[in-house]
Every structure is written in C-alpha cells, then in structure tokens.
Design a protein around this motif. Sequence first.
Motif, PDB file in Angstrom:
ATOM      1  N   ARG A 171      -0.778   2.993  -2.624  1.00 11.07           N
ATOM      2  CA  ARG A 171      -0.526   3.735  -3.868  1.00 11.07           C
ATOM      3  C   ARG A 171      -1.615   4.770  -4.148  1.00 11.07           C
ATOM      4  O   ARG A 171      -1.573   5.447  -5.173  1.00 11.07           O
ATOM      5  CB  ARG A 171      -0.388   2.748  -5.036  1.00 11.07           C
ATOM      6  CG  ARG A 171       0.797   1.802  -4.854  1.00 11.07           C
ATOM      7  CD  ARG A 171       0.787   0.684  -5.885  1.00 11.07           C
ATOM      8  NE  ARG A 171      -0.396  -0.136  -5.775  1.00 11.07           N
ATOM      9  CZ  ARG A 171      -0.725  -1.100  -6.641  1.00 11.07           C
ATOM     10  NH1 ARG A 171       0.057  -1.329  -7.672  1.00 11.07           N
ATOM     11  NH2 ARG A 171      -1.823  -1.816  -6.497  1.00 11.07           N
ATOM     12  N   HIS A 216       2.208   5.759 -11.324  1.00 10.83           N
ATOM     13  CA  HIS A 216       1.068   5.487 -10.450  1.00 10.83           C
ATOM     14  C   HIS A 216       1.372   4.474  -9.350  1.00 10.83           C
ATOM     15  O   HIS A 216       0.485   4.140  -8.567  1.00 10.83           O
ATOM     16  CB  HIS A 216      -0.117   5.005 -11.300  1.00 10.83           C
ATOM     17  CG  HIS A 216       0.176   3.703 -11.976  1.00 10.83           C
ATOM     18  ND1 HIS A 216       0.969   3.618 -13.107  1.00 10.83           N
ATOM     19  CD2 HIS A 216      -0.161   2.436 -11.666  1.00 10.83           C
ATOM     20  CE1 HIS A 216       1.078   2.349 -13.451  1.00 10.83           C
ATOM     21  NE2 HIS A 216       0.399   1.612 -12.600  1.00 10.83           N
ATOM     22  N   ASP A 217       2.589   3.935  -9.339  1.00 14.80           N
ATOM     23  CA  ASP A 217       2.948   2.958  -8.307  1.00 14.80           C
ATOM     24  C   ASP A 217       3.928   3.526  -7.286  1.00 14.80           C
ATOM     25  O   ASP A 217       4.303   2.835  -6.341  1.00 14.80           O
ATOM     26  CB  ASP A 217       3.603   1.727  -8.945  1.00 14.80           C
ATOM     27  CG  ASP A 217       2.625   0.916  -9.771  1.00 14.80           C
ATOM     28  OD1 ASP A 217       1.437   0.855  -9.396  1.00 14.80           O
ATOM     29  OD2 ASP A 217       3.043   0.352 -10.800  1.00 14.80           O
ATOM     30  N   GLU A 223       7.434  -2.354 -18.710  1.00 16.58           N
ATOM     31  CA  GLU A 223       7.595  -2.096 -17.282  1.00 16.58           C
ATOM     32  C   GLU A 223       8.279  -3.273 -16.607  1.00 16.58           C
ATOM     33  O   GLU A 223       7.736  -4.380 -16.572  1.00 16.58           O
ATOM     34  CB  GLU A 223       6.237  -1.881 -16.612  1.00 16.58           C
ATOM     35  CG  GLU A 223       6.373  -1.444 -15.166  1.00 16.58           C
ATOM     36  CD  GLU A 223       5.445  -2.165 -14.205  1.00 16.58           C
ATOM     37  OE1 GLU A 223       4.942  -3.259 -14.510  1.00 16.58           O
ATOM     38  OE2 GLU A 223       5.245  -1.618 -13.106  1.00 16.58           O
ATOM     39  N   ARG A 236      -2.326   8.872  -6.678  1.00 21.83           N
ATOM     40  CA  ARG A 236      -3.340   8.683  -7.727  1.00 21.83           C
ATOM     41  C   ARG A 236      -4.499   9.656  -7.585  1.00 21.83           C
ATOM     42  O   ARG A 236      -5.552   9.457  -8.173  1.00 21.83           O
ATOM     43  CB  ARG A 236      -3.862   7.244  -7.673  1.00 21.83           C
ATOM     44  CG  ARG A 236      -2.775   6.207  -7.955  1.00 21.83           C
ATOM     45  CD  ARG A 236      -3.276   4.788  -7.760  1.00 21.83           C
ATOM     46  NE  ARG A 236      -2.234   3.832  -8.135  1.00 21.83           N
ATOM     47  CZ  ARG A 236      -2.370   2.518  -8.080  1.00 21.83           C
ATOM     48  NH1 ARG A 236      -3.508   1.992  -7.659  1.00 21.83           N
ATOM     49  NH2 ARG A 236      -1.384   1.725  -8.435  1.00 21.83           N
ATOM     50  N   TYR A 295      -5.940  -3.390 -13.805  1.00 19.17           N
ATOM     51  CA  TYR A 295      -4.864  -4.345 -14.067  1.00 19.17           C
ATOM     52  C   TYR A 295      -5.373  -5.786 -13.866  1.00 19.17           C
ATOM     53  O   TYR A 295      -4.595  -6.737 -13.859  1.00 19.17           O
ATOM     54  CB  TYR A 295      -3.637  -4.050 -13.202  1.00 19.17           C
ATOM     55  CG  TYR A 295      -2.915  -2.791 -13.673  1.00 19.17           C
ATOM     56  CD1 TYR A 295      -2.016  -2.833 -14.736  1.00 19.17           C
ATOM     57  CD2 TYR A 295      -3.179  -1.558 -13.099  1.00 19.17           C
ATOM     58  CE1 TYR A 295      -1.383  -1.680 -15.192  1.00 19.17           C
ATOM     59  CE2 TYR A 295      -2.561  -0.399 -13.548  1.00 19.17           C
ATOM     60  CZ  TYR A 295      -1.663  -0.473 -14.601  1.00 19.17           C
ATOM     61  OH  TYR A 295      -1.043   0.669 -15.067  1.00 19.17           O
ATOM     62  N   PHE A 352       0.114 -11.455  -8.457  1.00 16.01           N
ATOM     63  CA  PHE A 352      -0.435 -10.248  -7.821  1.00 16.01           C
ATOM     64  C   PHE A 352      -1.639 -10.658  -6.962  1.00 16.01           C
ATOM     65  O   PHE A 352      -1.505 -11.534  -6.132  1.00 16.01           O
ATOM     66  CB  PHE A 352      -0.707  -9.180  -8.892  1.00 16.01           C
ATOM     67  CG  PHE A 352       0.583  -8.725  -9.559  1.00 16.01           C
ATOM     68  CD1 PHE A 352       1.348  -7.711  -8.995  1.00 16.01           C
ATOM     69  CD2 PHE A 352       1.078  -9.339 -10.713  1.00 16.01           C
ATOM     70  CE1 PHE A 352       2.565  -7.322  -9.562  1.00 16.01           C
ATOM     71  CE2 PHE A 352       2.284  -8.951 -11.288  1.00 16.01           C
ATOM     72  CZ  PHE A 352       3.021  -7.939 -10.712  1.00 16.01           C
ATOM     73  N   HIS A 407      -1.316 -11.527 -16.508  1.00 14.92           N
ATOM     74  CA  HIS A 407      -2.457 -12.152 -15.827  1.00 14.92           C
ATOM     75  C   HIS A 407      -3.763 -11.610 -16.387  1.00 14.92           C
ATOM     76  O   HIS A 407      -3.767 -10.606 -17.100  1.00 14.92           O
ATOM     77  CB  HIS A 407      -2.379 -11.880 -14.323  1.00 14.92           C
ATOM     78  CG  HIS A 407      -2.049 -10.453 -13.986  1.00 14.92           C
ATOM     79  ND1 HIS A 407      -0.758 -10.016 -13.791  1.00 14.92           N
ATOM     80  CD2 HIS A 407      -2.826  -9.354 -13.842  1.00 14.92           C
ATOM     81  CE1 HIS A 407      -0.756  -8.723 -13.529  1.00 14.92           C
ATOM     82  NE2 HIS A 407      -1.997  -8.279 -13.565  1.00 14.92           N
ATOM     83  N   PHE A 442       1.627  -8.764  -3.818  1.00 11.57           N
ATOM     84  CA  PHE A 442       0.684  -8.044  -2.956  1.00 11.57           C
ATOM     85  C   PHE A 442       0.481  -8.724  -1.603  1.00 11.57           C
ATOM     86  O   PHE A 442      -0.509  -8.475  -0.926  1.00 11.57           O
ATOM     87  CB  PHE A 442      -0.664  -7.899  -3.686  1.00 11.57           C
ATOM     88  CG  PHE A 442      -0.630  -6.929  -4.844  1.00 11.57           C
ATOM     89  CD1 PHE A 442       0.345  -5.954  -4.940  1.00 11.57           C
ATOM     90  CD2 PHE A 442      -1.601  -6.979  -5.840  1.00 11.57           C
ATOM     91  CE1 PHE A 442       0.369  -5.050  -5.995  1.00 11.57           C
ATOM     92  CE2 PHE A 442      -1.591  -6.075  -6.905  1.00 11.57           C
ATOM     93  CZ  PHE A 442      -0.597  -5.118  -6.980  1.00 11.57           C
ATOM     94  N   ASP A 491       2.693  -4.135 -19.072  1.00 14.53           N
ATOM     95  CA  ASP A 491       2.736  -4.266 -17.618  1.00 14.53           C
ATOM     96  C   ASP A 491       3.540  -5.491 -17.180  1.00 14.53           C
ATOM     97  O   ASP A 491       3.446  -6.560 -17.791  1.00 14.53           O
ATOM     98  CB  ASP A 491       1.281  -4.410 -17.129  1.00 14.53           C
ATOM     99  CG  ASP A 491       1.165  -4.439 -15.630  1.00 14.53           C
ATOM    100  OD1 ASP A 491       1.417  -3.382 -15.032  1.00 14.53           O
ATOM    101  OD2 ASP A 491       0.829  -5.497 -15.065  1.00 14.53           O
ATOM    102  N   ARG A 499       1.985   0.178 -23.440  1.00 14.50           N
ATOM    103  CA  ARG A 499       2.873   0.091 -22.275  1.00 14.50           C
ATOM    104  C   ARG A 499       2.604  -1.303 -21.739  1.00 14.50           C
ATOM    105  O   ARG A 499       1.465  -1.679 -21.481  1.00 14.50           O
ATOM    106  CB  ARG A 499       2.506   1.187 -21.274  1.00 14.50           C
ATOM    107  CG  ARG A 499       3.285   1.118 -19.936  1.00 14.50           C
ATOM    108  CD  ARG A 499       2.492   0.396 -18.880  1.00 14.50           C
ATOM    109  NE  ARG A 499       3.079   0.539 -17.560  1.00 14.50           N
ATOM    110  CZ  ARG A 499       2.714  -0.197 -16.512  1.00 14.50           C
ATOM    111  NH1 ARG A 499       1.761  -1.100 -16.613  1.00 14.50           N
ATOM    112  NH2 ARG A 499       3.279  -0.015 -15.351  1.00 14.50           N
ATOM    113  N   ASP A 555      -7.820  -4.228  -9.058  1.00 18.67           N
ATOM    114  CA  ASP A 555      -6.508  -3.577  -9.147  1.00 18.67           C
ATOM    115  C   ASP A 555      -6.615  -2.449 -10.184  1.00 18.67           C
ATOM    116  O   ASP A 555      -5.720  -2.226 -10.983  1.00 18.67           O
ATOM    117  CB  ASP A 555      -5.430  -4.600  -9.533  1.00 18.67           C
ATOM    118  CG  ASP A 555      -4.025  -4.034  -9.409  1.00 18.67           C
ATOM    119  OD1 ASP A 555      -3.850  -3.016  -8.717  1.00 18.67           O
ATOM    120  OD2 ASP A 555      -3.098  -4.609 -10.024  1.00 18.67           O
TER     121      ASP A 555
END
Length: 585
Positions: free
Chosen positions: A431, A365-366, A300, A435, A92, A195, A132, A176, A231, A229, A89
């Motif tokens: 996505r 980015h999403d 976020e 990007r 992530y 996810f 995660h 997902f 997540d 930031r 990911d």
Amino acid sequence: MLNVFLCLGLFVSHYTVNTEIIYQGFNSSFVPQWWQPCIIYEVYVRSFKDSNGDGLGDLNGITEKVDYLKNLGVCAVWLSPVFKSPQLDFGYDISNFREIDPIYGTTHDFDRMLEKFHKAGIKVLLDFVPNHTSNMHDWFKKSVKKIDPYTDYFIWKDAKYVDGVRSPPNNWLSVFSGSAWEWSEGRQQYYFHQFLVEQPDLNYRNPKVHEEIKDVMRFWLDRGLDGFRIDAICHVYEKEDFADEPLSGKPGVLPTDYLYLDHPYTMQLPENVGLVKEWDELIYSYKKKESDELKILVLECYAPTKKLMPYYSNDSTCRSTFPFNFNLVEHMDRESDAQDLKTMISTWLINMPEGSWANWVISNHDRDRIASRMESTLLDGIHMIQMMLPGTAITYYGDELGMENSYVRWDQVTDTFALNYGPERFQLVNRDPERSPFPWDDTKNAGFSDASNVWLPIHPNFWADNMKQQSKRKSHLRTYKQLARLRQNPTLIYGDLDMFTLSKWTFGFTRSYKDNPTYVVVVNFGSETETVDLLKFRPTLPAILKVKVSSLNSGLVTGNLVNATSIFLRPKAGLVLITSYSNEV
Ligand code: NOJ
C-alpha cells in the motif's frame, strides 16, 4: 440520555428502476445537512505536508494548508490516525487513544489546527480504530497480566494441543497473513488479532469495552471534533463458538493468505450493527438544539452493498451515520463499460434505505490510486461522475491532481502488510505506492519536506506535474475545483438522476430539478472516438447545450456550445453540459 431533537421539514426521496429515472431527488422542504453536498477529503497525514523537516507529514503541516483545502472546495477533512502509536500500521495500531503521537505534533497543535479549519468553515473528522489497539496499549499490557478490569478486554483463548503440540484454537487467519492467533508467554494463552500480531482485537462481548471506547469518542467530540471515520467496522465481532472458517477454494492463494478462507465467523456479524447504533446515539446526543450541527460517523467496511445498508442511521434523513460506498473502488476497472457504470451506481441508490443520502469513494490509502487503476486521461471524467451524482464525494489527497501511484522498490517498502508477503509477492498487497508525499511544487522533495530523506519516494514526475504548476493552466486541479463549486447548485442537491448507456463505452446521466437548467454528464470510457446523440435518450433536451466543465482531452472549453445530437468525445473524454446559455448557472 436519549436526544429528542426532531428533524423537521424533510422530505423522503425514493428510487425507481422500471422507468429511466433511477433516483428521484428531494423536494424543496429537504434541508441538507452540512455533510450532504460536501466533499470529504482524506488527508493521509504522513504524506501531506511536513512542517519540521523530519520527512513525515504532521499536524502543523496540515494547518499550513487549510487555505489550499478551502480553495479546493472541500467542506470536511478526515485525517488518518494521529493518536499515539508505535506506527507499525502507521497509526492503526494505537497505544493511547487520548494522545497525539509526537511525530505528528501535540494536543496543542491539534487544537490550533481544528480552530483554523473551523474558522475556514471546514469540519474535521479523525480516523478512529475501535477493532483493536496496539500491543503497547496499557489495556493490553494489563490484560496480559490479568489485571482487572482489563483481564477480558481482549480475546483470549486456551491453546489446542494436537499430538501434544501447542497450536492456535482454530484456523482463523489474519488479514495481513498468517494465523490470527498469537501465543502470549505472559498469560499462557493465545490472543486474537485480525490484523498485525501487534494489533490485538478488543473484546466487544465485554460491556466495559463499549464504555471505554465511548469515553474516548466523547473525549475528542468534547474538544470540538466533528466526527469519526470508523476503521474496520466489519471486523469487530467474531462468532462465539470460534468454529473453524471454511476454505475459500480460491486459486493461486497460499494457506497463509487471508483469501485462503471465507470469513463468515469473523466478518460482518449482525452484532456489528448494534455497536454502531450505540455510537450513532452517542454522536446524535451532541445535537442538543436545532442550531447544533450534526456530528458524523463514516464507516469503513468492504462488503456487498446490501450488507452495508443496516449501518445507515435509522432516521437517515436527519441522522448522520453512513457506510462508505466502495462500489466504484471495488468494481470500476479498465474493462468497465457504460452498463457496468450504471449497475455500480444504481446498486447503491436502489438498495439505500428510503430517504438516505449516497456517497461515492474512488480511492483511499489502502487501494491503488484512481489515476493508476484506471487511466489518468480518464480522471476528469471520473471526477465528473463522482461530483455530479447525488451524494457526498470522498476525495483521497492528491487525486485532485491526478496523482499516480509511486513505484516503491522492495528495499523501500514500509507497509508491514507487504513486508509480511516478502520480496517475491509484496507487490500484490503493497500500500506504499498510493501513500507517497503530495507534490506541492517543483522544489526539493516537491515542497513536501526540507528533510534529506522523506519516508516514501515521491513520484519522479513531480518537477513537471505538481499543485503549483496545475494551478496555472487547464488541469485536473482546475477541473476538480470547477466541479466542486457546482455541487452547491440546488439541482445537484435536490435533483433527479437519469442514467444512460449512450453507447457501449459512453456513459451519461442528467440531473434535473423543477424548472432549473438540467446538467448532462457524458464520459467516454472507451479507447474509441465516439459521437453520441443525447436526444435519442432524452428527447426533451434542447438541440444546443453549453459546456460547463470539460476534461483536459476534450478539445472543448467552458462556454463552448455543442449540438446535442452529435456530441463528439475523444477516448476517455468527459463533459458536463447544461441546458442554459446564461453565465449565471
Ligand atoms: C483499515 C485501514 O484503512 C488500514 O489502513 C488498516 O491497516 C486496517 N484497517 C487495520 O486497522
């Protein structure tokens, strides 16, 4: 240790809706923190600048571009995750929170980059993923084997047997797609993943996990990092009884799609806020004396505005934890009219705790890029709104150029979310398009990389529209820089906000502060030409206003004078006007 530093000399703002003034600014005793008049710029690391010719952006590439970012007027960058990761990911999925992934560089490269940013007066935030880890993280591998203290670091549940058939403990779905539970042969239990299968959720009901995560935060903050930031904060806790989630009843979704269910038990649990308060204390403890600058946490979470407000630091005038405001990302579209804009903006301002500071996100980015979601012609107008409203502006790399989504064919897809949806449906969630690599110039790979192949297709228009080219002419980039410079003006930091629906499609607002000149922003969201009379809405404005910033399509340039009773706006045009004719302001 409880930090007892007191935040002095601040004055709390407030908001009124009953009159035209929607937001009353701060008085002059307010001392803005560095992040408040700031533009925070999101660097999607894989796509910003490749320094070693492997087709992927990296830390040294970013270091090369510090001067560009300085010149742009940003005061902080947020880097997408750079920690060690299998990259399923794209970072992530973290397998080691304390190491930089070799595809992005080394810890030494990180330190060098940080130093260069700091010398340029730019703060650095890292993307931090507390919900995660990767299934390749040591903690998970040990948890599978029930090696203490890791046994309960993740969320494990026994299987349910239906007619003798092993099945997951409940109906929870992964964002997902598919079940959020994966069977572990090693442990003979299911683990939970909100996810990807390869992204097992950490168990925050275990106090040891809190301590581990705080240790990781300290590791980077002690190195001089300015904040994180955070997540997916809405996802960190789940309801303890693991009850099935209700069906959403949404049309057109498959039983494996996340949207097939509502998510009252896996999202936005009240416990999430408590966790953030722990981290808020932690970052605040780094302010030991008055001259220490605050570190920040930006959260976020996609949720209704009211649900996000508790995440603001309790003493929000001098603390620095705040949730992203996604109202313009989620609700602004090609159907939005002036009243819709007014509603989207005031929803945040009215609900914010007293004395808090707003922020405005338009892309990330999403989500589809703003220039693709709306229309590239309207981009200058949208930047005018974002930059002239009270609050921190968040820019996604390349939006300053009006970068558009790149088309990504099925055979080029890299986003696992899209791959899960398959060739028929991948466009619904892919996505990759937002990007694609940054177009620096018109050379090979748009100056992004020397590689023969880059990881995602570059927008084919890069030869004509790129950073170098836009630096030479009236362009989105120039408009952006002009707006960025204005943000340091006291009127934009302290001033009141008054919003108007000048016509169905023309949105406008003023920013005024004491006797300083007033700024007026007008943007035509429609496809019709408009002529609006500002004096009808704000009779105290002078009859003649000066153009401070004009959109590419406005037909006007900085310094032009316009008649306040008949402001002419082409479709999608925007203007920032000012009540002073002096060149000083
Ligand atoms: C939100 C991030 O922005 C997104 O890119 C990522 O895939 C998920 N969280 C999972 O970490």
